[in-house]
Design an enzyme around this catalytic site. Structure first.
Site, short mmCIF file in Angstrom:
data_model
loop_
_atom_site.label_atom_id
_atom_site.label_comp_id
_atom_site.label_asym_id
_atom_site.label_seq_id
_atom_site.Cartn_x
_atom_site.Cartn_y
_atom_site.Cartn_z
CG HIS A 1 -1.33 -0.07 5.71
ND1 HIS A 1 -1.16 -1.03 5.58
CD2 HIS A 1 -0.94 0.45 4.57
CE1 HIS A 1 -0.56 -1.71 4.39
NE2 HIS A 1 -0.51 -0.56 3.76
CB SER B 1 2.28 -12.51 3.20
OG SER B 1 0.97 -11.39 3.14
CD GLN C 1 2.79 -4.57 4.88
OE1 GLN C 1 2.11 -4.72 4.09
NE2 GLN C 1 3.78 -5.22 4.98
N GLY D 1 8.19 -10.31 8.66
CA GLY D 1 6.84 -10.63 9.17
C GLY D 1 5.81 -10.09 8.14
CE1 TYR E 1 -12.15 -2.53 10.30
CE2 TYR E 1 -9.78 -1.80 11.27
CZ TYR E 1 -10.62 -2.32 10.15
OH TYR E 1 -10.15 -2.49 8.96
NE ARG F 1 -7.68 -5.73 13.35
CZ ARG F 1 -7.50 -5.19 12.17
NH1 ARG F 1 -8.47 -4.97 11.29
NH2 ARG F 1 -6.16 -5.06 11.96
CG ASP G 1 0.33 -3.85 16.27
OD1 ASP G 1 0.64 -4.85 15.72
OD2 ASP G 1 1.04 -2.96 16.29
C1 BV8 Z 1 -3.37 1.69 -2.57
C2 BV8 Z 1 -5.21 -1.49 7.41
C3 BV8 Z 1 -3.93 3.26 -4.69
C4 BV8 Z 1 -6.50 -2.12 7.63
C5 BV8 Z 1 -4.44 -2.65 5.34
C6 BV8 Z 1 -1.07 -3.28 -7.25
C7 BV8 Z 1 -1.23 -4.65 -7.63
C8 BV8 Z 1 -2.23 -5.26 -7.11
C9 BV8 Z 1 -3.30 -4.79 -6.20
C10 BV8 Z 1 -2.98 -3.48 -5.95
C11 BV8 Z 1 -1.78 -2.81 -6.32
N1 BV8 Z 1 -1.79 -1.53 -6.07
C12 BV8 Z 1 -3.16 -1.36 -5.19
C13 BV8 Z 1 -3.44 -2.45 -5.28
C14 BV8 Z 1 -4.95 -2.74 -4.19
C15 BV8 Z 1 -4.55 -3.20 -2.96
C16 BV8 Z 1 -3.67 -4.54 -2.73
O1 BV8 Z 1 -2.59 -4.28 -2.57
N2 BV8 Z 1 -4.48 -5.60 -2.91
C17 BV8 Z 1 -3.68 -6.90 -2.62
C18 BV8 Z 1 -4.71 -7.72 -1.97
C19 BV8 Z 1 -3.35 -7.71 -4.05
N3 BV8 Z 1 -3.96 -1.97 -2.14
C20 BV8 Z 1 -4.58 -1.01 -1.94
O2 BV8 Z 1 -5.68 -0.99 -1.90
C21 BV8 Z 1 -3.91 -0.03 -0.90
N4 BV8 Z 1 -4.22 1.30 -1.45
O3 BV8 Z 1 -2.76 1.28 -3.28
O4 BV8 Z 1 -3.92 3.03 -3.17
C22 BV8 Z 1 -5.19 2.28 -5.24
C23 BV8 Z 1 -6.36 2.69 -5.09
C24 BV8 Z 1 -7.52 2.04 -5.51
C25 BV8 Z 1 -7.01 1.02 -6.51
C26 BV8 Z 1 -5.66 0.55 -6.85
C27 BV8 Z 1 -4.69 1.45 -6.13
C28 BV8 Z 1 -4.11 0.02 0.45
C29 BV8 Z 1 -3.69 -1.14 1.18
C30 BV8 Z 1 -3.79 -1.15 2.64
C31 BV8 Z 1 -5.06 -2.08 3.09
N5 BV8 Z 1 -4.97 -2.01 4.67
N6 BV8 Z 1 -4.49 -2.68 6.80
C32 BV8 Z 1 -6.73 -3.24 8.68
O5 BV8 Z 1 -5.65 -3.36 9.23
O6 BV8 Z 1 -7.56 -3.43 9.19
S1 BV8 Z 1 -3.68 -3.97 4.54
C33 BV8 Z 1 -3.50 -5.21 5.85
O7 BV8 Z 1 -3.15 -6.51 5.22
C34 BV8 Z 1 -2.07 -5.08 6.58
O8 BV8 Z 1 -1.69 -3.75 6.90
C35 BV8 Z 1 -1.01 -5.70 5.72
O9 BV8 Z 1 -0.78 -4.58 4.72
C36 BV8 Z 1 -1.83 -6.79 5.09
C37 BV8 Z 1 -1.54 -8.05 5.57
O10 BV8 Z 1 -0.28 -8.36 5.32
P1 BV8 Z 1 0.86 -8.83 6.22
O11 BV8 Z 1 1.19 -7.77 7.39
O12 BV8 Z 1 1.82 -9.26 5.40
O13 BV8 Z 1 0.18 -9.88 7.18
P2 BV8 Z 1 -0.14 -11.42 6.68
O14 BV8 Z 1 -0.91 -11.98 7.61
O15 BV8 Z 1 -0.63 -11.47 5.23
O16 BV8 Z 1 1.36 -12.24 6.72
C38 BV8 Z 1 2.06 -12.28 7.94
C39 BV8 Z 1 3.46 -12.80 7.51
O17 BV8 Z 1 4.06 -12.96 8.73
C40 BV8 Z 1 3.50 -14.29 6.77
O18 BV8 Z 1 4.45 -14.26 5.78
C41 BV8 Z 1 3.75 -15.12 7.96
O19 BV8 Z 1 4.83 -16.05 7.84
C42 BV8 Z 1 4.73 -14.18 8.93
N7 BV8 Z 1 4.93 -14.68 10.29
C43 BV8 Z 1 3.78 -14.93 11.11
N8 BV8 Z 1 4.36 -15.14 12.44
C44 BV8 Z 1 5.67 -14.88 12.50
C45 BV8 Z 1 5.98 -14.40 11.14
N9 BV8 Z 1 7.16 -13.74 10.86
C46 BV8 Z 1 8.01 -13.88 11.72
N10 BV8 Z 1 7.82 -14.25 12.99
C47 BV8 Z 1 6.62 -14.82 13.31
N11 BV8 Z 1 6.39 -14.97 14.75
#
Ligand code: BV8
Length: 271
Positions: free
Chosen positions: A121, A216, A103, A214, A65, A68, A106
């Site tokens: 978040h 996934s 999400q 932006g 962190y 970042r 920053d």
């Molecule tokens: C919760 C802060 C209740 C920290 C983050 C249901 C089903 C399955 C799993 C779960 C569910 N419910 C809950 C879960 C568990 C979990 C989860 O979802 N797991 C996933 C991995 C399956 N969720 C949680 O735990 C959440 N809590 O629901 O509480 C609970 C409690 C316990 C158990 C169950 C439920 C909390 C989730 C929050 C986590 N914290 N961030 C930090 O940042 O350090 S998440 C973090 O990752 C981000 O905040 C963001 O949410 C995620 C990253 O995703 P993106 O932002 O989409 O980024 P990514 O790199 O993946 O994608 C970038 C995209 O941009 C790409 O598509 C790319 O093509 C595109 N792109 C790139 N450049 C460009 C562009 N597009 C346009 N222009 C560009 N130039």
């Protein structure tokens, strides 16, 4: 032409809701989670953003962190952030509603002038106390001092060959009572702030136009919003470099960089 049909909706909708992810900040130099920038040293960011990781190795998580905070401190809003802020001004001047749900932690949407922002978040600049399970033990509050403690000075280099700093717990960020502090963001496995989640859900339930930019669309509950809106028959649009978990729910898809697409799409290219 899809763009013209979509732009007609932009003029007539009553409450446009935008959901952003790491991709909206990519052109500001902030690494995304799942692209090439998704690794820090040999870890996936998602391996470190958990209470368990903090309990196991608070020094490593704080290095991550600190890196970042150091990096984002030097980043500026890009045309995508600026276009969203300008569009919000335009919509609200018309007496219509605009909600930006992000999400990202920053702070770049606020820095670009966005007003109605839901920080799903939390914020990279917040800290809070950690309990013995690494969970939040106090309300997050902002602390922009950088580095937070002398022991973090220069720590957090992302290169995989970098040795862990193994900072002793007593030298890590602590509050004035000596309690260990953690980043005040929402980690995997942690509940979101109920008030924040309720604000986001109300906007999702009230939207008559939804744009996802932006992301996934992998992380819940954010990833579930677009299908909820589409299920009500409300038009959804996606701006992304590639298809995502949201694409199937979107009537309109605009493939490319958000910083290039949004200024024209939102017709605020004179930002
Ligand atoms: C919760 C802060 C209740 C920290 C983050 C249901 C089903 C399955 C799993 C779960 C569910 N419910 C809950 C879960 C568990 C979990 C989860 O979802 N797991 C996933 C991995 C399956 N969720 C949680 O735990 C959440 N809590 O629901 O509480 C609970 C409690 C316990 C158990 C169950 C439920 C909390 C989730 C929050 C986590 N914290 N961030 C930090 O940042 O350090 S998440 C973090 O990752 C981000 O905040 C963001 O949410 C995620 C990253 O995703 P993106 O932002 O989409 O980024 P990514 O790199 O993946 O994608 C970038 C995209 O941009 C790409 O598509 C790319 O093509 C595109 N792109 C790139 N450049 C460009 C562009 N597009 C346009 N222009 C560009 N130039």
């Amino acid at each position: 032409m899809a763009t013209q049909a979509f732009q007609a909706l932009l003029q007539t909708c009553k409450h446009v809701v935008v959901l952003t992810g790491a991709g909206v900040s990519a052109e500001s130099g902030v690494p995304t989670f799942r692209g090439s920038g998704g690794l820090w040293r040999t870890w996936n960011a998602t391996d470190l953003a958990t209470p368990g990781a903090f309990v196991r190795d608070p020094s490593l998580v704080w290095e991550f962190y600190n890196y970042r905070r150091e990096l984002v401190q030097r980043c500026r809003p890009n045309p995508a952030h600026l276009a969203l802020a300008a569009f919000e001004r335009k919509v609200t001047e018309d007496g219509r509603r605009f909600t930006l749900i992000t999400q990202n932690i920053d702070g770049l949407h606020a820095a670009a002038g966005s007003r109605n922002v839901v920080l799903l978040h939390g914020s990279l600049w917040d800290v809070c106390r950690a309990d013995r399970h690494g969970m939040k033990a106090s309300k997050p509050c902002e602390n922009r001092k950088q580095p937070l403690v002398p022991a973090l000075e220069g720590k957090g280099a992302p290169d995989p060959a970098t040795m862990a700093a193994d900072i002793p717990r007593e030298a890590l960020p602590r509050d004035d009572k000596g309690h260990l502090l953690r980043p005040g963001v929402v980690w995997f496995g942690e509940n979101l702030d109920p008030d924040v989640l309720s604000r986001a859900q109300q906007a999702v339930d009230d939207a008559d136009l939804f744009i996802t930019v932006g992301t996934s669309s992998v992380v819940y509950p954010a990833a579930g919003f677009v299908s909820q809106v589409a299920a009500r028959g409300v038009p959804c649009a996606e701006v992304n470099l590639e298809s995502s978990g949201a694409t199937a729910s979107c009537k309109y898809t605009f493939q490319g960089r958000a910083g290039e697409i949004l200024p024209d799409l939102l017709e605020v290219s004179n930002v």
